[in-house]
Motif scaffolding. Structure first.
Motif, PDB file in Angstrom:
ATOM      1  N   ARG A  57       0.842  -1.207   0.000  1.00 34.46           N
ATOM      2  CA  ARG A  57       0.000   0.000   0.000  1.00 34.46           C
ATOM      3  C   ARG A  57       0.875   1.254   0.000  1.00 34.46           C
ATOM      4  O   ARG A  57       0.632   2.196  -0.778  1.00 34.46           O
ATOM      5  N   ILE A  58       1.903   1.277   0.859  1.00 31.63           N
ATOM      6  CA  ILE A  58       2.793   2.446   0.941  1.00 31.63           C
ATOM      7  C   ILE A  58       3.516   2.655  -0.384  1.00 31.63           C
ATOM      8  O   ILE A  58       3.611   3.792  -0.888  1.00 31.63           O
ATOM      9  N   LEU A  59       4.025   1.575  -0.956  1.00 25.45           N
ATOM     10  CA  LEU A  59       4.773   1.682  -2.220  1.00 25.45           C
ATOM     11  C   LEU A  59       3.879   2.207  -3.342  1.00 25.45           C
ATOM     12  O   LEU A  59       4.313   3.010  -4.185  1.00 25.45           O
ATOM     13  N   GLU A  60       2.622   1.752  -3.351  1.00 25.78           N
ATOM     14  CA  GLU A  60       1.684   2.196  -4.392  1.00 25.78           C
ATOM     15  C   GLU A  60       1.263   3.649  -4.171  1.00 25.78           C
ATOM     16  O   GLU A  60       1.212   4.448  -5.116  1.00 25.78           O
ATOM     17  N   GLU A  61       0.969   3.999  -2.917  1.00 24.87           N
ATOM     18  CA  GLU A  61       0.538   5.373  -2.616  1.00 24.87           C
ATOM     19  C   GLU A  61       1.619   6.390  -2.957  1.00 24.87           C
ATOM     20  O   GLU A  61       1.321   7.507  -3.389  1.00 24.87           O
ATOM     21  N   LYS A  62       2.865   6.010  -2.786  1.00 29.10           N
ATOM     22  CA  LYS A  62       3.974   6.930  -3.063  1.00 29.10           C
ATOM     23  C   LYS A  62       4.460   6.828  -4.505  1.00 29.10           C
ATOM     24  O   LYS A  62       5.414   7.514  -4.894  1.00 29.10           O
ATOM     25  N   GLY A  63       3.792   5.994  -5.283  1.00 24.05           N
ATOM     26  CA  GLY A  63       4.147   5.871  -6.698  1.00 24.05           C
ATOM     27  C   GLY A  63       5.534   5.300  -6.927  1.00 24.05           C
ATOM     28  O   GLY A  63       6.183   5.608  -7.935  1.00 24.05           O
ATOM     29  N   LEU A  64       5.988   4.456  -6.019  1.00 20.49           N
ATOM     30  CA  LEU A  64       7.344   3.909  -6.124  1.00 20.49           C
ATOM     31  C   LEU A  64       7.404   2.579  -6.857  1.00 20.49           C
ATOM     32  O   LEU A  64       8.464   2.188  -7.357  1.00 20.49           O
ATOM     33  N   LYS A  74      13.146   5.679   0.732  1.00 21.83           N
ATOM     34  CA  LYS A  74      12.233   6.344  -0.208  1.00 21.83           C
ATOM     35  C   LYS A  74      10.786   6.226   0.244  1.00 21.83           C
ATOM     36  O   LYS A  74       9.996   7.157   0.108  1.00 21.83           O
ATOM     37  N   ALA A  75      10.456   5.065   0.761  1.00 24.09           N
ATOM     38  CA  ALA A  75       9.061   4.802   1.153  1.00 24.09           C
ATOM     39  C   ALA A  75       8.740   5.359   2.538  1.00 24.09           C
ATOM     40  O   ALA A  75       7.584   5.323   2.967  1.00 24.09           O
ATOM     41  N   GLY A  76       9.759   5.841   3.246  1.00 21.28           N
ATOM     42  CA  GLY A  76       9.523   6.367   4.583  1.00 21.28           C
ATOM     43  C   GLY A  76       9.206   5.288   5.594  1.00 21.28           C
ATOM     44  O   GLY A  76       8.510   5.545   6.585  1.00 21.28           O
TER      45      GLY A  76
END
Length: 586
Positions: A280-287, A363-365
């Motif tokens: 979810r985090i990777l997708e939300e941040k467009g990574l 990058k993903a925090g």
């Protein structure tokens, strides 16, 4: 508590400042010519051009300012402008007496939260020689980090979720297809007893691995079985639980024999609940994006000399990888401990993997920007031929066999001496053997390969664990004889001396704080090994040069005893940081 070098430097900085020069010119260093002096300051050389003065003129001004300071027994300006100095033994003795009273001998506290990931053993197969280094180095780093005041959490982080699980399942199916785990119509409870012993499991895995390398059909089936386990397929999950129970018991026993201990017995599988949050985090941040059916994250950054391959977080068949579990584990650790630093012990060939994982995490925090993520890449343990250590028949050396080998070598050395009974030597050789093994490893820099030389490591002479322990035992013997005469230890202070070997020992003792703090800062246990080897040499020189117990001057003898008692304590503290102990006799 400041180091001796810091105290001396402050005196020189004040001198330079008082004489109208820059404070920074007062830096003092250990002399590169110990035959001439103990320390030196080269600030006059550095300041000559800036102040348009001959360096010897500046040096003479500084010497004149400091010549009456009681810290120095000798201070002199020499051409073309160096300042050489020796410390007074009274000044050094006062420092050591302060060090004795200070908590942990004056080592500064860091007060950080640190996670050390240093097991990494794969379940389903026994520990081998390749597991020695992460266990031994990691245990030492954990202890060092704790000693300097950190909250440290050691995690074994088992490899329990990878391809070897699927390989074992498929090999078990080939051997025992009648088991209920392979009956698609079975709906009952799965057995609580495993369908294999640890010995059988140790034979199943290499067979399965070999088949996967030569048979593409077997390899594909093993991959599919692995995915099923990761997705929660009940029959295979039941086998996985059997593998875990049988393997972990054996792994714990082996680590216990190494005196290596973990606060957490987590594995890659424990990261599974955090995968949805990770994606979810990777997708939300467009990574994250798709590449040839797999999900990947680009990690190349500006300034990289070459483009790095992207980090794959999910394969085309839906399987997760080591990177996925490492990232999920970072989320877990962040929630559980909010660490200031996470340290990973892994083969130096995994450098790219950790670069990818660390960059994705930042990058993903997944961690705070200031959180340190550190990979300590270790080299291999090699045989005399310079190749990875093997058994005589060419197989991988199991860890328990390696431990037994070094213990037997130590036992033989002790029997050559004939000053100890065989049954007692048998017990002592376990303690000394472990020291020989650990010191032999830790005295090498982590990132370098080294040759495992049984005879050298087990030797009671030279830069070895047994030599360090023998030094400690020698001091214990002196102190016991001293007490046997009705005298007490700890009621007197270290005293000034004109004895050169005593002064050398005193100066070496002052370096403990610096050695430990440097080892903690640079994650380098070999620095403590180097320190205690020099300290042991200094003590033995003093011992051979001085009649400690035969000294007729009672006050002088008390000073000797206070000095060697501190030496013993510092050595014992240091070997505890390295992960081993000293016996009472050798």
């Amino acid at each position: 508590m400041k180091t001796l070098l810091e105290i001396i430097t402050e005196k020189f900085e004040q001198a330079f400042e008082e004489k109208g020069y820059e404070k920074k010119l007062g830096r003092v260093v250990v002399s590169n010519r110990p035959d001439l002096c103990q320390y030196q300051c080269n600030g006059a050389m550095a300041g000559a051009k800036q102040y348009h003065k001959a360096p010897i003129m500046i040096a003479n001004e500084i010497v004149e300012y400091l010549k009456d300071d009681g810290a120095f027994m000798y201070i002199e300006a020499v051409m073309p402008g160096f300042i050489n100095l020796n410390l007074s033994s009274r000044f050094v003795a006062d420092y050591l007496n302060e060090m004795v009273c200070a908590e942990k001998y004056g080592v500064e506290k860091q007060n950080k939260t640190v996670v050390v990931d240093y097991g990494g053993a794969n379940v389903a197969k026994p520990l081998h020689v390749g597991h020695l280094r992460p266990a031994v180095i990691g245990e030492s780093i954990k202890r060092i980090k704790k000693y300097v005041g950190n909250q440290v959490i050691g995690d074994v982080h088992l490899g329990d979720w990878g391809l070897q699980i699927g390989q074992v399942i498929m090999e078990l199916k080939a051997r025992k297809p009648e088991l209920v785990y392979f009956d698609e119509n079975y709906t009952g409870e799965y057995p609580t007893e495993p369908p294999f012993t640890i010995e059988e499991l140790a034979e199943i895995y290499p067979t399965a691995s070999k088949k996967s390398k030569t048979d593409s059909v077997v390899a594909q089936a093993a991959q599919e079985a692995t995915v099923k386990v990761q997705q929660g397929y009940a029959p295979y999950l039941a086998i996985w639980n059997h593998i875990m129970n049988v393997s972990v018991r054996d792994i714990k026993k082996n680590y216990e024999n190494l005196d290596v201990h973990f606060d957490l017995w987590n594995g890659e599988s424990d990261a599974k609940p955090y995968f949805p949050e990770l994606f979810r985090i990777l997708e939300e941040k467009g990574l994250v994006h798709e590449s040839q059916g797999a999900l990947v994250v680009d990690v190349t950054e500006e300034g990289d000399k070459k483009e790095l391959p992207p980090c794959i977080v999910r394969k085309t068949d839906g399987a997760v990888l080591y990177a996925t579990s490492d990232l999920g584990t970072i989320i877990q650790r962040q929630k559980d401990f909010n660490p200031d630093e996470i340290i990973y012990l892994a083969d130096k060939r995994q450098e790219l993997h950790f670069t990818q994982v660390f960059r994705v995490a930042k990058k993903a925090g997944l961690v705070k920007p200031e959180t340190k993520l550190t990979h300590i890449g270790f080299g291999t343990v090699n045989g005399a031929d310079g190749k990875p250590f093997k058994t005589r028949d060419g197989g991988v050396m199991q860890l328990d066999s390696l431990v037994s080998q070094i213990r037997e070598a130590v036992f033989k050395k002790m029997m050559e001496n004939r000053s100890i009974k065989p049954e007692e030597a048998e017990k002592v050789s376990e303690i000394v053997g472990l020291a020989a093994l650990k010191y032999g490893d830790l005295s090498n820099q982590s990132g370098k390969d080294y040759i495992f030389d049984t005879d050298k490591f087990a030797s009671f002479e030279g830069n070895t664990g047994p030599y360090i322990l023998y030094t400690i035992v020698r001091i214990k013997s002196i102190l016991e004889k001293y007490q046997a005469d009705g005298k007490q230890i700890g009621q007197t202070k270290i005293t000034a001396t004109q004895n050169k070997t005593q002064m050398a020992l005193m100066l070496e003792l002052t370096k403990f704080k610096e050695a430990v703090e440097s080892a903690a800062r640079e994650l380098s246990p070999h620095k403590i090994c180097a320190y205690i080897y020099e300290l042991s040499n200094c003590f033995n020189s003093f011992y051979h040069d001085t009649k400690i117990l035969a000294e007729e001057d009672e006050e002088k003898q008390k000073g000797y005893i206070a000095l060697i008692a501190l030496t013993k304590s510092v050595l014992e503290t240091s070997i505890d940081l390295l992960g081993f102990q000293a016996p009472e006799k050798m």
